[in-house]
Design an enzyme around this catalytic site. Sequence first.
Site: not given
Length: 470
Positions: A38-40, A42-43, A113, A156, A158, A161, A178, A197
Amino acid sequence: MGAACLVGHPRIFSCFVCPSFLSFLGAKIINAFLFHFSGQFAIVRKCRERATGIEYAAKFIKKRRLSSSRRGVSREEIEREVDILKEIQHPNIITLHDVFENRTDVILILELVSGGELFDFLAQKESLSEEEATMFLKQILDGVHYLHHKSIAHFDLKPENIMLLDQSSPNPRIKLIDFGIAHKIQAGNEFKNIFGTPEFVAPEIVNYEPLGLEADMWSIGVITYILLSGASPFLGETKQETLTNISGVNYDFDEEYFSNTSELAKDFIRRLLVKDPKKRMTIDESLEHSWIKAIRRRNVRHEDSGKRPERRRLKTTRLKEYTIKSHSSMPPNNTYVNFERFSHVLEELGAAEDALRELQKSQNTSREDLCALHSIYEEKESWYREQQEGVTQQLMGLRQELQRGEGQRCQVQEDIRSAMLVVNGLKRRMGRLENKYEALAAQVSAEMSFVEELLKTMERPEDEGVRGVC
């Protein structure tokens, strides 16, 4: 929605140039890469507050309509992200301004940002000094320090982000973004998950072990390694190879990449890329590390003496190659950079991307994920087998002890029965002796009475004779 109220006034914000519900100058689709199924989704779009004219980033999170569906984000996950963002106020972390909700989406109004990714900014330079690198790294550490002291793990961290608020500033400010998979770590509550990731996740995530704040420190170690070399320490040809390298902490400091890197910087990385989370450097320890403190002291010393500090220059050629490769190999997981850059392309490819996503998951991601899970299963099965053998041996020892104890108990019971027989025999014998004693006592008493009577009869004639004589 509990503590995180997701209902707002839909007319407060207006977005740019679009005939539909909201319009935007730029848009970027986020498909946060999680290596479970299952993934997230968003836009993010740029928007403006009508009352003030201030620009923000509006993150549209698609709500999951059915609990069994794999499309969209569950309400629980959205609430967790909102609750965490509402708790955060730090100059190096993105700020939540407001939250709204419509029929299909939850909209987070976030600080805009727009300075781009840190690595993209640094890759534009001809060379980079360790002092410059640590200036930005110190801001990252400050942001993570704030989170960890609130018991919040980002999970997360990386390059995608780690953003710049405004790269045109003389001293650009870092912003951590994020928080889609961030968690509040509760003492005493064991938390496990497989997410993040692959290139940046800690061994405890790969091995499905209890997670804590230490996972962020591993990610910081990987980021520092890449920042100083332009090479990724664990990245393999496949996801499985990457996860295997992480689980085995399989990396080195190649002289080709680290010829101009100080030993203190390498020690900083070594103390973060440690498999055992308990032995890994904490955020407080990292801020006190000699590499961070030595560069600060050196800069202050040179400033006091009026001398320009001698800087160890690091070529950014490989960092440029890394950023180009990472951007071209997969869509970057950031939501606040280049709002206009890919908006039209992504809108045209959106429908095709939706149609191909399921196929890609079933043909590529699923196969690799199953291989990774199979590897984890085999490792865990081996561990459980060893544990079972140890427990079996312990049980055999306990069984033998129990059998010996049972034998001793039976012997004691037998001894008790024998003793009771002896005691009962003695009781009967004593009873007989008592009866005999009582009979003898009665006989002696009778004979004594007879003797006494006899003595009395013998004494009377003498008395009478004496009286007669007188």
